[in-house]
Design a protein around this motif. Structure first.
Motif, PDB file in Angstrom:
ATOM      1  N   ARG A   1     -14.913  19.335 -39.229  1.00  0.00           N
ATOM      2  CA  ARG A   1     -13.635  18.695 -38.942  1.00  0.00           C
ATOM      3  C   ARG A   1     -12.884  19.527 -37.923  1.00  0.00           C
ATOM      4  N   VAL A   2     -11.933  18.908 -37.276  1.00  0.00           N
ATOM      5  CA  VAL A   2     -11.072  19.602 -36.325  1.00  0.00           C
ATOM      6  C   VAL A   2      -9.643  19.460 -36.825  1.00  0.00           C
ATOM      7  N   ASP A   3      -8.966  20.571 -37.019  1.00  0.00           N
ATOM      8  CA  ASP A   3      -7.578  20.586 -37.472  1.00  0.00           C
ATOM      9  C   ASP A   3      -6.667  20.946 -36.305  1.00  0.00           C
ATOM     10  N   LEU A   4      -5.479  20.363 -36.296  1.00  0.00           N
ATOM     11  CA  LEU A   4      -4.446  20.727 -35.331  1.00  0.00           C
ATOM     12  C   LEU A   4      -3.278  21.330 -36.095  1.00  0.00           C
ATOM     13  N   LYS A   5      -2.782  22.446 -35.616  1.00  0.00           N
ATOM     14  CA  LYS A   5      -1.645  23.089 -36.259  1.00  0.00           C
ATOM     15  C   LYS A   5      -0.375  22.395 -35.781  1.00  0.00           C
ATOM     16  N   SER A   6       0.416  21.924 -36.724  1.00  0.00           N
ATOM     17  CA  SER A   6       1.623  21.191 -36.334  1.00  0.00           C
ATOM     18  C   SER A   6       2.909  21.989 -36.554  1.00  0.00           C
ATOM     19  N   GLN A   7       2.839  23.103 -37.263  1.00  0.00           N
ATOM     20  CA  GLN A   7       4.038  23.885 -37.504  1.00  0.00           C
ATOM     21  C   GLN A   7       3.669  25.360 -37.572  1.00  0.00           C
ATOM     22  N   LEU A   8       4.217  26.128 -36.655  1.00  0.00           N
ATOM     23  CA  LEU A   8       3.965  27.566 -36.624  1.00  0.00           C
ATOM     24  C   LEU A   8       5.225  28.298 -36.200  1.00  0.00           C
ATOM     25  N   ARG A   9       5.162  29.600 -36.339  1.00  0.00           N
ATOM     26  CA  ARG A   9       6.297  30.431 -35.968  1.00  0.00           C
ATOM     27  C   ARG A   9       6.503  30.442 -34.455  1.00  0.00           C
ATOM     28  N   HIS A  10       5.392  30.457 -33.677  1.00  0.00           N
ATOM     29  CA  HIS A  10       5.477  30.499 -32.230  1.00  0.00           C
ATOM     30  C   HIS A  10       5.102  29.131 -31.665  1.00  0.00           C
ATOM     31  N   ILE A  11       5.923  28.588 -30.790  1.00  0.00           N
ATOM     32  CA  ILE A  11       5.749  27.240 -30.248  1.00  0.00           C
ATOM     33  C   ILE A  11       4.446  27.077 -29.467  1.00  0.00           C
ATOM     34  N   ASP A  12       3.948  28.167 -28.822  1.00  0.00           N
ATOM     35  CA  ASP A  12       2.741  28.055 -28.001  1.00  0.00           C
ATOM     36  C   ASP A  12       1.470  27.888 -28.842  1.00  0.00           C
ATOM     37  N   GLN A  13       1.567  28.092 -30.157  1.00  0.00           N
ATOM     38  CA  GLN A  13       0.393  27.926 -31.020  1.00  0.00           C
ATOM     39  C   GLN A  13       0.314  26.540 -31.650  1.00  0.00           C
ATOM     40  N   ILE A  14       1.323  25.707 -31.439  1.00  0.00           N
ATOM     41  CA  ILE A  14       1.310  24.355 -31.987  1.00  0.00           C
ATOM     42  C   ILE A  14       0.265  23.525 -31.237  1.00  0.00           C
ATOM     43  N   ASN A  15      -0.376  22.627 -31.961  1.00  0.00           N
ATOM     44  CA  ASN A  15      -1.423  21.744 -31.439  1.00  0.00           C
ATOM     45  C   ASN A  15      -2.648  22.507 -30.921  1.00  0.00           C
ATOM     46  N   THR A  16      -2.886  23.684 -31.449  1.00  0.00           N
ATOM     47  CA  THR A  16      -4.098  24.426 -31.123  1.00  0.00           C
ATOM     48  C   THR A  16      -5.211  23.930 -32.038  1.00  0.00           C
ATOM     49  N   PRO A  17      -6.295  23.366 -31.474  1.00  0.00           N
ATOM     50  CA  PRO A  17      -7.366  22.846 -32.338  1.00  0.00           C
ATOM     51  C   PRO A  17      -8.186  23.972 -32.956  1.00  0.00           C
ATOM     52  N   VAL A  18      -8.583  23.750 -34.195  1.00  0.00           N
ATOM     53  CA  VAL A  18      -9.439  24.680 -34.915  1.00  0.00           C
ATOM     54  C   VAL A  18     -10.586  23.873 -35.505  1.00  0.00           C
ATOM     55  N   ALA A  19     -11.804  24.237 -35.172  1.00  0.00           N
ATOM     56  CA  ALA A  19     -12.972  23.540 -35.708  1.00  0.00           C
ATOM     57  C   ALA A  19     -13.479  24.279 -36.940  1.00  0.00           C
ATOM     58  N   ILE A  20     -13.779  23.516 -37.982  1.00  0.00           N
ATOM     59  CA  ILE A  20     -14.327  24.069 -39.211  1.00  0.00           C
ATOM     60  C   ILE A  20     -15.678  23.394 -39.446  1.00  0.00           C
ATOM     61  N   VAL A  21     -16.737  24.205 -39.571  1.00  0.00           N
ATOM     62  CA  VAL A  21     -18.084  23.693 -39.753  1.00  0.00           C
ATOM     63  C   VAL A  21     -18.654  24.298 -41.029  1.00  0.00           C
ATOM     64  N   GLU A  22     -19.232  23.444 -41.882  1.00  0.00           N
ATOM     65  CA  GLU A  22     -19.879  23.895 -43.101  1.00  0.00           C
ATOM     66  C   GLU A  22     -21.319  23.383 -43.083  1.00  0.00           C
ATOM     67  N   MET A  23     -22.285  24.310 -43.178  1.00  0.00           N
ATOM     68  CA  MET A  23     -23.707  23.924 -43.188  1.00  0.00           C
ATOM     69  C   MET A  23     -24.359  24.409 -44.458  1.00  0.00           C
ATOM     70  N   GLU A  24     -25.161  23.530 -45.060  1.00  0.00           N
ATOM     71  CA  GLU A  24     -25.921  23.891 -46.250  1.00  0.00           C
ATOM     72  C   GLU A  24     -27.400  23.916 -45.880  1.00  0.00           C
ATOM     73  N   VAL A  25     -28.034  25.059 -46.069  1.00  0.00           N
ATOM     74  CA  VAL A  25     -29.459  25.188 -45.754  1.00  0.00           C
ATOM     75  C   VAL A  25     -30.228  25.428 -47.045  1.00  0.00           C
ATOM     76  N   GLY A  26     -31.478  25.044 -47.044  1.00  0.00           N
ATOM     77  CA  GLY A  26     -32.327  25.253 -48.212  1.00  0.00           C
ATOM     78  C   GLY A  26     -33.770  25.375 -47.752  1.00  0.00           C
ATOM     79  N   LYS A  27     -34.616  25.808 -48.648  1.00  0.00           N
ATOM     80  CA  LYS A  27     -36.034  25.930 -48.317  1.00  0.00           C
ATOM     81  C   LYS A  27     -36.655  24.549 -48.263  1.00  0.00           C
ATOM     82  N   ASN A  28     -37.677  24.427 -47.415  1.00  0.00           N
ATOM     83  CA  ASN A  28     -38.392  23.172 -47.268  1.00  0.00           C
ATOM     84  C   ASN A  28     -38.994  22.754 -48.609  1.00  0.00           C
ATOM     85  N   GLY A  29     -38.737  21.515 -49.040  1.00  0.00           N
ATOM     86  CA  GLY A  29     -39.304  21.011 -50.282  1.00  0.00           C
ATOM     87  C   GLY A  29     -38.524  21.370 -51.528  1.00  0.00           C
ATOM     88  N   GLN A  30     -37.389  22.025 -51.410  1.00  0.00           N
ATOM     89  CA  GLN A  30     -36.579  22.385 -52.575  1.00  0.00           C
ATOM     90  C   GLN A  30     -35.227  21.717 -52.466  1.00  0.00           C
TER      91      GLN A  30
END
Length: 94
Positions: free
Chosen positions: A65-94
């Motif tokens: 997902r991509v999050d946008l910051k809508s409220q921060l202490r410093h105005i220049d950091q507003i609307n800064t996109p942050v990508a969050i990636v979660e991957m689940e890996v496992g052994k083949n056949g399990q």
């Protein structure tokens, strides 16, 4: 170089010819031996390189997902996109 490029016979011949002409390169006899070895063992060498470079794990699930910051202490950091990636890996056949 030959194995990593998985050279066909034309590429192999051109490569070995260049190596024999290079100062400090190989002799024509060495080139002939290398060519014969590659012709006889190309498939096994290629399969071995592939098996060594593959992971034993597989990707089972992925969320992002991509999050946008809508409220921060410093105005220049507003609307800064942050990508969050979660991957689940496992052994083949399990």
């Amino acid at each position: 170089s030959i194995a990593s490029a998985d050279m066909d016979l034309n590429q192999l011949e051109a490569f070995l010819t260049a190596q024999t002409k290079k100062q400090g390169g190989i002799t024509p006899d060495q080139a002939a031996v290398i060519a014969k070895f590659w012709k006889n063992h190309r498939t096994q060498i290629h399969e071995s390189l592939i098996s060594q470079s593959r992971w034993d794990h597989v990707l089972k699930n992925m969320n992002w997902r991509v999050d946008l910051k809508s409220q921060l202490r410093h105005i220049d950091q507003i609307n800064t996109p942050v990508a969050i990636v979660e991957m689940e890996v496992g052994k083949n056949g399990q």
